[in-house]
Design a protein around this motif. Sequence first.
Motif: not given
Lengths: 115, 111
Positions: A31-52
């Motif tokens: 599993s692989l996840f991408w998150y985006q974290q703006a200044l002063g905020q917690g990370p926010e989910f972008l997208t998720y992969f399971q294998n390819e």
Amino acid sequence: GAGVSQSPRYKVAKRGQDVALRCDPISGHVSLFWYQQALGQGPEFLTYFQNEAQLDKSGLPSDRFFAERPEGSVSTLKIQRTQQEDSAVYLCASSTRQGFLDTQYFGPGTRLTVL
Amino acid sequence: DAKTTQPPSMDCAEGRAANLPCNHSTISGNEYVYWYRQIHSQGPQYIIHGLKNNETNEMASLIITEDRKSSTLILPHATLRDTAVYYCIVRVNSGNTPLVFGKGTRLSVIA
């Protein structure tokens, strides 16, 4: 052992440029996840992969954001025509199991600054 | 939106126990309580998780109330290196589920 690595660590782009951010997950992690974290905020989910397979892209903020993981290991997050609001830290996380309780291991992130 | 509530900041003297509270009054029966922390300029780091029983590992202890509506993360002997933002997260039992972070608690350990 080696953890999750991301490159580059820092990226400065002019508004309108395209950027590509790379994530090398822990070897064998499904599993692989991408998150985006703006200044002063917690990370926010972008997208998720399971294998390819990209199973969830509900967090991508616009169609300018695109992610891929063609061979089920390294992943690339691409942002087209960057805007100032895209400035953030982009975090990648990987985990070892699918469909079961697991732990996500994070990389150090890529700090993107759009001028 | 995050399903947890945490104080924005706390201080703790070095060598003392740090007790970080978290409210999760709407937690579902199949949701676990996770704790992560984020040291400045690093990615989040897993600390501990639990369902309903208290848990302990080499980093911390997690105390969950009987009604599961709140929990406390305990760092037994805080050091300066424990200065970080601590996130309490509730999450269903599924490896496909992303983590939903709130703003966390900024813990400052003071010499």
